[in-house]
Scaffold this active site. Structure first.
Site, PDB file in Angstrom:
ATOM      1  N   PHE A  11       0.818  -1.207   0.000  1.00  0.00           N
ATOM      2  CA  PHE A  11       0.000   0.000   0.000  1.00  0.00           C
ATOM      3  C   PHE A  11       0.848   1.251   0.000  1.00  0.00           C
ATOM      4  CE2 PHE A  11      -2.778  -3.082   1.984  1.00  0.00           C
ATOM      5  CZ  PHE A  11      -4.022  -2.798   1.441  1.00  0.00           C
ATOM      6  N   ASP A  12       0.506   2.187  -0.880  1.00  0.00           N
ATOM      7  CA  ASP A  12       0.824   3.575  -0.604  1.00  0.00           C
ATOM      8  C   ASP A  12      -0.089   4.009   0.540  1.00  0.00           C
ATOM      9  OD1 ASP A  12       1.698   6.340  -1.074  1.00  0.00           O
ATOM     10  OD2 ASP A  12      -0.367   6.599  -1.744  1.00  0.00           O
ATOM     11  N   CYS A  13       0.380   4.891   1.382  1.00  0.00           N
ATOM     12  CA  CYS A  13      -0.416   5.274   2.559  1.00  0.00           C
ATOM     13  C   CYS A  13      -1.103   6.625   2.384  1.00  0.00           C
ATOM     14  CB  CYS A  13       0.478   5.298   3.802  1.00  0.00           C
ATOM     15  SG  CYS A  13      -0.427   5.661   5.327  1.00  0.00           S
TER      16      CYS A  13
END
Length: 241
Positions: A11-13
């Site tokens: 995941f990108d956050c």
């Protein structure tokens, strides 16, 4: 695409799980009003976003708080208004206060029933630790810009991600990358031939916001407007298996 075929999600956050635009606007907006500037949040975010990407490219080993402060100063100069050290540090220290999207924590908990979860983020360790107090995520690994000495869309994070997959005994073909940013993540998905999901958080708004418009080609396999919609699709896929 068979969503049950994957073992891990990366995941990108910020922009995907954490609403970084609302978080930044909570500082940029009051600053602009104090300066008497007649600009809205969208204009402020757009002006800021290009500078953040430039600072990250020019000084890839700089910790994210200083990236925020430097980009803010440059954005202020473009608007003809100096950013004081107090305001610069207010933005620099704001990451733990940026709100999670309302669906993020529940979606992560649901996805964790099916996959190993990995964070691949352009912030610093302390910043993500603060954010995770809201997300309450259980992650097999957390990879930050501070760890890899670089910022996406450079490939530092993904070299570290592949090493992490080896340590976890997961093949690259068993990884699905999940991100909002076409510029930071889906251009890399195209370069690296990674399967990916676009969480199109700005589906109901025009423009690019704080995310720089990509100049490289990008790719993604599936698109969802929210993390909740993605988690619903995953749950349905596993229920039908």
């Amino acid at each position: 695409m068979d969503l049950t075929a994957f073992e891990a999600l990366s995941f990108d956050c910020y922009g995907t799980l954490i609403d970084w635009e609302t978080g930044m606007a909570a500082v940029l907006g009051p600053w602009a009003r104090e300066q008497g500037l007649q600009v809205g949040n969208e204009e402020l975010l757009l002006g800021y976003g290009g500078h953040e990407a430039a600072v990250e490219r020019e000084a890839p080993t700089t910790r994210y708080p200083e990236v925020l402060a430097t980009a803010f100063r440059r954005a202020g100069a473009d608007l003809g208004a100096a950013v004081s050290e107090e305001w610069a540090q207010r933005l620099a220290g704001s990451v733990p206060d940026w709100p999670a999207f309302p669906d993020s924590a529940d979606a992560l908990a649901r996805l964790a029933r099916h996959y190993r979860l990995i964070i691949v983020s352009n912030v610093h360790r302390d910043g993500f630790a603060g954010s995770n107090r809201q997300l309450r995520g259980e992650f097999a690994a957390v990879i930050t810009a501070e760890d890899v000495g670089g910022y996406k869309p450079a490939d530092n994070h993904f070299r570290a991600l592949y090493r992490t997959l080896e340590e976890l005994g997961i093949e690259r073909t068993e990884l699905l990358h999940v991100a909002q940013s076409l510029f930071h993540d889906h251009t890399v998905a195209k370069r690296e031939n990674l399967r990916s999901v676009w969480i199109n958080r700005r589906h109901d708004r025009p423009g690019w916001g704080a995310t720089k418009q990509p100049t490289e080609q990008w790719s993604y396999d599936l698109e969802f407007p929210t993390m909740a919609a993605f988690a619903d699709a995953v749950d349905a896929a596993f229920a039908a298996r």
